[in-house]
Enzyme design. Structure first.
Site, PDB file in Angstrom:
ATOM      1  CD  GLU A  48      -2.974  -0.917  -0.063  1.00 33.35           C
ATOM      2  OE1 GLU A  48      -3.031   0.168  -0.663  1.00 33.35           O
ATOM      3  OE2 GLU A  48      -3.647  -1.909  -0.426  1.00 33.35           O
ATOM      4  CE1 TYR A 128      -6.550   3.158  -0.096  1.00 29.79           C
ATOM      5  CE2 TYR A 128      -4.211   3.157   0.473  1.00 29.79           C
ATOM      6  CZ  TYR A 128      -5.266   2.673  -0.282  1.00 29.79           C
ATOM      7  OH  TYR A 128      -5.036   1.676  -1.187  1.00 29.79           O
ATOM      8  CG  ASP A 146      -7.881   4.139  -4.094  1.00 26.90           C
ATOM      9  OD1 ASP A 146      -9.096   4.141  -4.443  1.00 26.90           O
ATOM     10  OD2 ASP A 146      -7.045   3.375  -4.610  1.00 26.90           O
ATOM     11  CB  CYS A 205     -19.781   1.694 -19.338  1.00 35.10           C
ATOM     12  SG  CYS A 205     -19.164   3.255 -18.686  1.00 35.10           S
TER      13      CYS A 205
HETATM   14  N1  ADE Z   1      -4.461   0.347  -5.145  1.00 34.35           N
HETATM   15  C1  ADE Z   1      -3.840   0.420  -3.962  1.00 34.35           C
HETATM   16  N2  ADE Z   1      -3.999  -0.690  -3.259  1.00 34.35           N
HETATM   17  C2  ADE Z   1      -4.762  -1.510  -4.020  1.00 34.35           C
HETATM   18  C3  ADE Z   1      -5.264  -2.793  -3.850  1.00 34.35           C
HETATM   19  N3  ADE Z   1      -5.011  -3.483  -2.734  1.00 34.35           N
HETATM   20  N4  ADE Z   1      -6.008  -3.311  -4.830  1.00 34.35           N
HETATM   21  C4  ADE Z   1      -6.253  -2.595  -5.945  1.00 34.35           C
HETATM   22  N5  ADE Z   1      -5.791  -1.392  -6.179  1.00 34.35           N
HETATM   23  C5  ADE Z   1      -5.057  -0.845  -5.227  1.00 34.35           C
END
Ligand code: ADE
Length: 351
Positions: A48, A128, A146, A205
Site C-alpha cells: 500500500e 487509507y 483512494d 462501461c
Molecule cells: N491500489 C492500492 N492498493 C490496491 C489494492 N489493494 N487493490 C487494488 N488497487 C489498489
C-alpha cells in the site's frame, strides 16, 4: 428507485445483488499480484505504501526486491535508512520510504496493531493505509477510499461535488456498503474496478458488472465525473548540475534536511553556475545538455555539465563508480549522469 435498485445514493447502496456482482467480478478478474497471495499485514503495508501515487506495473519489481531484502517488519526496523532509500530509488515520493521505516521501528517496539484505529497510531500510516491493511490482512469491516474509489463513487451515485466534499461522501458511502464478510475483497474490488474498468479516461462501461446501478451511466454523463478541481499552476524551476570527476572519482553531496529528496545524494546543483564554482572549485567544464523532470506541479529543468576538477573539493564526498551506484540518488540526478556519459563517452576518457 427502479428495478435495478437505482437511487440518488447509487443503487449499489441498497442492492445486495450489486455487491455480490462486484465481488464475483473481482474473484474472476482481479490481477494476479504478489501482495494478494498473503495476509501478512507487513506485506500489505509495504504494497500500500508503494502503490500510493504509483502504478501497479511500476511497483511490482520494487515490491519483490523489497520483500526479498526486508521480509519482515523486524528486518526493516533494523535497516539503515540509506539502504532502504537505495532500494526505493526510482519509485519517487521518498517520504513514503522514510515513513515506512519509522513505522516499522514503531511496530517493532510496540507490536503489530490489531485494528485500523491502532494502525493509525503508527507514524506515517493515515486512514487509507490503516483501513486497507486492517480490512485486507485482518478482515476488519472498515471501508477504504483512494482516488479510484472516489471516481467509482462519483459515477455510481452521480455526485458532482468537488474533491473535499466528494472524498467525505465517498468514505460515508463506502462505510455503508462494506460487507462483514470479505471486507478486504470488497475494498480491493472497488479499487480494482476503478483502476481497470471505471478508468479516468475511456472507462469501459460495457465490461462493468455494476453499470446497471450507475447513475452517471444511466444519464450518459460518465466522462464528466468526477468533476476535476482546477489543477495548480505549473511552477518552473531551473538548476545547473555539475558532475565533478577527479582521479577516477565522482564528487557528490548529501541533500540537506527539509529539501526534496532529503538525505539522498546528488551532484552539486545550484540556480547559478557561480555558486557551483564555489562548491566544486576550478576545472574544465564540458556542457552535456539539458533534461526535464516533473515533481507534482513543479517542472524542473536541469542544465548538466561535467567538470574535470583540479583538486577534490572538501565540500564533497568522493566516491568510486561502484559506490555511486549504491548511493540513493533522485532520478533526475541519475538521468544527469546518463547524459554526461552519453556526451562524454567514457566519463574518464581523456583524464
Ligand atoms: N491500489 C492500492 N492498493 C490496491 C489494492 N489493494 N487493490 C487494488 N488497487 C489498489
Amino acid at each position: 428507485m427502479d428495478d435495478a435498485g437505482r437511487s440518488d445514493q447509487g443503487g449499489l447502496h441498497t442492492s445486495h445483488r450489486g455487491i455480490t456482482a462486484l465481488l464475483a467480478w473481482y474473484g474472476s478478474n482481479k490481477r494476479d499480484l504478489p501482495w494478494r497471495l498473503t495476509r501478512d499485514p507487513y506485506a500489505i503495508w509495504v504494497s500500500e505504501a508503494m502503490l500510493q501515487q504509483t502504478q501497479v506495473a511500476t511497483v511490482l519489481p520494487y515490491y519483490l526486491r523489497w520483500m526479498a531484502r526486508f521480509p519482515t517488519v523486524c528486518s526493516l526496523a533494523g535497516a539503515d535508512e540509506q539502504e532502504a532509500l537505495a532500494l526505493w530509488q526510482g519509485l519517487g515520493y521518498y517520504r513514503r520510504c522514510r515513513m515506512l521505516l519509522s513505522g516499522a521501528r514503531y511496530v517493532a517496539l510496540h507490536g503489530l496493531p490489531g485494528s485500523a484505529l491502532e494502525w493509525e497510531r503508527v507514524p506515517g500510516v493515515g486512514r487509507y493505509t490503516a483501513c486497507a491493511i486492517s480490512s485486507i490482512a485482518l478482515g476488519e469491516r472498515v471501508p477504504v477510499v483512494d482516488g479510484n474509489v472516489e471516481r467509482v463513487f462519483a459515477r455510481l451515485t452521480g455526485c458532482f461535488d468537488l474533491k473535499p466534499v466528494l472524498n467525505k461522501k465517498a468514505w460515508e458511502w463506502a462505510a455503508s456498503l462494506v460487507p462483514a464478510d470479505r471486507p478486504g475483497d470488497f475494498n480491493q474490488a472497488l479499487m480494482e474496478l476503478g483502476a481497470t474498468v471505471c478508468r479516468p479516461l475511456n472507462p469501459d462501461c460495457s465490461l462493468c458488472q455494476v453499470s446497471s446501478y450507475c447513475k452517471a451511466y444511466e444519464v450518459g454523463r460518465v466522462a464528466e465525473l468526477p468533476v476535476r478541481s482546477p489543477s495548480p499552476q505549473t511552477v518552473p524551476l531551473s538548476y545547473h548540475v555539475w558532475i565533478p570527476v577527479c582521479d577516477g572519482l565522482y564528487g557528490v553531496r548529501q541533500i540537506p534536511e527539509g529539501e526534496w529528496w532529503e538525505n539522498m545524494w546528488e551532484f552539486p546543483r545550484a540556480v547559478l553556475e557561480s555558486d557551483l564554482k564555489e562548491i566544486v572549485g576550478e576545472g574544465e567544464v564540458l556542457a552535456c545538455g539539458g533534461l526535464r523532470h516533473s515533481v507534482t506541479h513543479h517542472r524542473i529543468t536541469l542544465t548538466v555539465s561535467r567538470i574535470q576538477c583540479v583538486v577534490k573539493s572538501s565540500d564533497l564526498k568522493w566516491v568510486t563508480e561502484e559506490e555511486l551506484l549504491q548511493l540513493p540518488m533522485p532520478s533526475p540526478q541519475r538521468k544527469a549522469l546518463a547524459l554526461v556519459r552519453k556526451a562524454a563517452g567514457s566519463l574518464f576518457a581523456g583524464i
